[in-house]
Scaffold this motif. Structure first.
Motif, PDB file in Angstrom:
ATOM      1  N   GLY A   1       0.778  -1.147  -0.062  1.00 23.18           N
ATOM      2  CA  GLY A   1       0.401   0.346   0.364  1.00 23.18           C
ATOM      3  C   GLY A   1       0.885   1.010   0.289  1.00 23.18           C
ATOM      4  O   GLY A   1       0.043   2.360  -0.063  1.00 23.18           O
ATOM      5  N   LYS A   2       2.078   0.475  -0.184  1.00 20.08           N
ATOM      6  CA  LYS A   2       3.160   2.516  -0.159  1.00 20.08           C
ATOM      7  C   LYS A   2       4.236   3.065  -1.381  1.00 20.08           C
ATOM      8  O   LYS A   2       3.523   1.987  -2.575  1.00 20.08           O
ATOM      9  CB  LYS A   2       4.278   2.217   0.675  1.00 20.08           C
ATOM     10  N   ARG A   3       4.229   4.080  -1.457  1.00 20.97           N
ATOM     11  CA  ARG A   3       4.601   4.711  -2.756  1.00 20.97           C
ATOM     12  C   ARG A   3       6.494   3.734  -2.666  1.00 20.97           C
ATOM     13  O   ARG A   3       6.824   4.621  -1.791  1.00 20.97           O
ATOM     14  CB  ARG A   3       4.330   5.735  -3.538  1.00 20.97           C
TER      15      ARG A   3
ATOM     16  N   LEU B   1       7.691  -5.809  -6.163  1.00 24.43           N
ATOM     17  CA  LEU B   1       7.057  -5.051  -5.802  1.00 24.43           C
ATOM     18  C   LEU B   1       5.583  -5.166  -6.206  1.00 24.43           C
ATOM     19  O   LEU B   1       4.501  -4.145  -6.026  1.00 24.43           O
ATOM     20  CB  LEU B   1       7.496  -3.837  -5.977  1.00 24.43           C
ATOM     21  N   ALA B   2       5.423  -5.295  -7.650  1.00 22.38           N
ATOM     22  CA  ALA B   2       5.131  -5.344  -9.037  1.00 22.38           C
ATOM     23  C   ALA B   2       3.586  -6.346  -8.741  1.00 22.38           C
ATOM     24  O   ALA B   2       2.442  -6.756  -8.512  1.00 22.38           O
ATOM     25  CB  ALA B   2       5.064  -6.010 -10.185  1.00 22.38           C
ATOM     26  N   ASP B   3       3.879  -7.732  -7.881  1.00 20.55           N
ATOM     27  CA  ASP B   3       2.991  -8.721  -7.709  1.00 20.55           C
ATOM     28  C   ASP B   3       2.481  -7.953  -6.561  1.00 20.55           C
ATOM     29  O   ASP B   3       1.504  -8.808  -6.483  1.00 20.55           O
ATOM     30  CB  ASP B   3       4.384 -10.001  -7.265  1.00 20.55           C
ATOM     31  N   LEU B   4       3.582  -7.614  -5.951  1.00 17.57           N
ATOM     32  CA  LEU B   4       2.595  -6.834  -4.030  1.00 17.57           C
ATOM     33  C   LEU B   4       1.418  -6.542  -4.446  1.00 17.57           C
ATOM     34  O   LEU B   4       0.540  -6.411  -3.223  1.00 17.57           O
ATOM     35  CB  LEU B   4       3.514  -6.717  -3.508  1.00 17.57           C
ATOM     36  N   ALA B   5       1.542  -6.047  -5.710  1.00 14.84           N
ATOM     37  CA  ALA B   5       0.340  -4.436  -5.681  1.00 14.84           C
ATOM     38  C   ALA B   5      -0.930  -5.073  -6.591  1.00 14.84           C
ATOM     39  O   ALA B   5      -1.771  -5.250  -6.567  1.00 14.84           O
ATOM     40  CB  ALA B   5       0.925  -3.732  -7.211  1.00 14.84           C
TER      41      ALA B   5
ATOM     42  N   GLY C   1      -2.921   0.648  -3.923  1.00 14.63           N
ATOM     43  CA  GLY C   1      -1.879   1.823  -3.753  1.00 14.63           C
ATOM     44  C   GLY C   1      -0.474   1.360  -3.275  1.00 14.63           C
ATOM     45  O   GLY C   1       0.817   2.122  -3.446  1.00 14.63           O
ATOM     46  N   THR C   2       0.262   0.247  -3.967  1.00 19.79           N
ATOM     47  CA  THR C   2       0.998  -0.203  -3.816  1.00 19.79           C
ATOM     48  C   THR C   2       1.780   0.364  -5.244  1.00 19.79           C
ATOM     49  O   THR C   2       1.463  -0.522  -5.666  1.00 19.79           O
ATOM     50  CB  THR C   2       1.338  -1.498  -3.716  1.00 19.79           C
TER      51      THR C   2
ATOM     52  N   ALA D   1       4.456   0.267 -11.893  1.00 18.43           N
ATOM     53  CA  ALA D   1       5.951   1.220 -12.171  1.00 18.43           C
ATOM     54  C   ALA D   1       6.205   2.037 -12.736  1.00 18.43           C
ATOM     55  O   ALA D   1       5.324   2.146 -14.033  1.00 18.43           O
ATOM     56  CB  ALA D   1       7.439   0.142 -11.500  1.00 18.43           C
ATOM     57  N   ASP D   2       6.865   3.407 -12.489  1.00 15.48           N
ATOM     58  CA  ASP D   2       6.889   4.880 -13.462  1.00 15.48           C
ATOM     59  C   ASP D   2       8.147   4.302 -13.992  1.00 15.48           C
ATOM     60  O   ASP D   2       9.420   4.213 -12.343  1.00 15.48           O
ATOM     61  CB  ASP D   2       6.196   5.605 -13.111  1.00 15.48           C
TER      62      ASP D   2
END
Length: 461
Positions: free
Chosen positions: A200-202, A219-223, A230-231, A273-274
């Motif tokens: 849920g974080k940036r 992190l993509a898998d977490l999102a 929000g991840t 991700a950007d």
């Protein structure tokens, strides 16, 4: 272990990781006495710290043949050579059994604090090369010892000294003060506490190598997970985006390494991700409970909750200060090896065979092997370390013919910059001025979203 006047001192190996334990196995095979000194509490201590990360090399490329021969009488069975282990697998199924076989030849909780010639600091010439080495050790219980050695192989790696976020190689302003929100490791998102930190974080991820790819994919898998709303990741690169940014892809001779780059690209393409290119971090500022990254030209990114810095690793040379080493001033690698691995000149597939010749120093009998031999250069593979120690140990044993008969073929790859070392966006070759931020391919910071078609090159090809 202090050698008496009647016994030959051991060969001291610093570090009980893959290269260090392989060196010990080769020494035993040659009838020489090794003493491996490991600062951690277990063999493979550094590998265990990234136990959750899956390697991009198979088991067939992660074990040393002489070490296998030493393990065979114990009933050890080599894992499936086509399988990809995690760091934890590597430590538990190979490194620890090898350390167990070596027995009291491996000491854990033994940190080397200095190496010199017995009775000679680095200034003194007289009778220098006839003197054994003296290795100063501090044990976990506070004891200190001086150990005599006939030769020293430093296989302590670079894991303990991660590079900072700052684009000039120094910590960014405010980086130390923000240490509670900055990590220099690939997070283990299966660990509940770590997952809570990022879900849920940036998160800003700084770096352009395999570790950065792994973090972005994780992190993509977490999102994508059930509670992952929000991840989001912001991927920060010091260079531009090109077809080579994401590695060799399906053309990589290490397929799992190529897959890492493709997973990172997917994270960007799918919006998890950007990518911010041409961004060299100068400052990390507090904005309430969040952090703001500021570039050298004053560009400010949107606030993030966490920062993961994966800009490479560096060798700790402090305990070798009394030795006469010949190191490249840029890479901090042995001066004869540096031209072969310099990412400003070579792609990862153009490193030609090397051994004792390239690893020798003016101080005869001391060698940096394994990951530490590469200094700040990326793209090291375990099989490189195994071939290095085979050659070095043969030389110590007096077998120059074997020492100089080095055979090594490294897989080719499109991952050639690594660790944010390149500004060149379009090729693996650095243009004049690229290393210091010049050249035509050092773009202004830009936030981009990748589509299915790669962006047009910013320089001619």
């Amino acid at each position: 272990m202090n050698a008496t006047a009647t016994e030959q001192p051991p060969v001291v190996v610093i570090g009980a990781g893959p290269a260090g334990l392989a060196a010990a196995a080769h020494l035993v095979d040659r009838g020489l006495e090794p003493l491996v000194l490991e600062a951690g509490a277990q063999a493979g201590a550094a590998v265990r710290e990234w136990a959750h990360v899956r390697l991009f090399s198979t088991w067939g490329e992660l074990t040393d043949p002489v070490a296998e021969k030493l393990l065979a009488p114990t009933g050890w069975t080599k894992p499936d050579t086509a399988a990809y282990p995690t760091g934890g697998d590597w430590a538990e199924r190979y490194l620890q059994p090898l350390a167990d076989v070596l027995g009291d030849k491996v000491r854990v909780g033994a940190r080397v604090t200095g190496v010199s010639r017995a009775g000679r600091d680095r200034i003194v010439d007289a009778d220098r090369e006839t003197r054994p080495f003296t290795v100063h050790v501090q044990y976990a219980d506070g004891r200190e010892e001086r150990i005599l050695a006939r030769a020293v192989l430093d296989a302590s790696g670079t894991w303990a000294v991660p590079s900072p976020a700052g684009g000039d190689g120094l910590p960014a302003l405010g980086e130390r003060a923000a240490a509670d929100r900055i990590s220099y490791r690939v997070p283990d998102l299966k660990d509940p506490a770590t997952r809570t930190r990022y879900v849920g974080k940036r998160t800003a991820v700084i770096g352009s190598g395999a570790s950065a790819f792994t973090a972005l994919a994780s992190l993509a898998d977490l999102a994508k997970s059930e509670d992952g709303d929000g991840t989001h990741a912001t991927w920060i690169l010091r260079r531009g985006i090109s077809g080579s940014t994401f590695g060799g892809g399906t053309a990589d001779q290490l397929p799992a390494r190529g897959a890492l780059g493709l997973a990172a690209k997917a994270a960007v393409d799918e919006g998890y991700a950007d990518a911010v290119t041409g961004f060299r971090t100068q400052a990390i500022e507090r904005d309430g409970e969040r952090l703001v990254l500021v570039s050298e030209d004053g560009h400010r990114l949107d606030p993030v909750d966490e920062v993961i810095v994966l800009t490479g690793l560096r060798p700790d040379l402090s305990f070798l200060d009394e030795l006469r080493l010949s190191l490249d001033e840029r890479l901090q690698a042995p001066v004869e090896l540096a031209p072969l691995i310099d990412p400003n000149q070579h792609s990862c597939g153009t490193v030609y065979p090397h051994g004792v010749k390239e690893l020798s120093h003016p101080e005869e009998g001391v060698y940096l092997v394994g990951m530490k031999s590469y200094g700040r250069a990326p793209t090291f593979l375990a099989l490189t370390g195994y071939e290095q120690v085979r050659s070095v140990v043969a030389a110590i044993a007096g077998d120059r013919e074997s020492a100089e008969r080095v055979e090594l073929v490294l897989p080719e790859t499109g991952v050639c910059g690594g660790a944010g070392l390149f500004d060149q966006a379009e090729t693996g070759e650095a243009t004049e001025g690229a290393a210091d931020g010049g050249g035509c391919c050092a773009p202004a910071p830009a936030l981009i979203q990748l589509g299915a078609t790669p962006p047009a090159p910013s320089c001619g090809t």
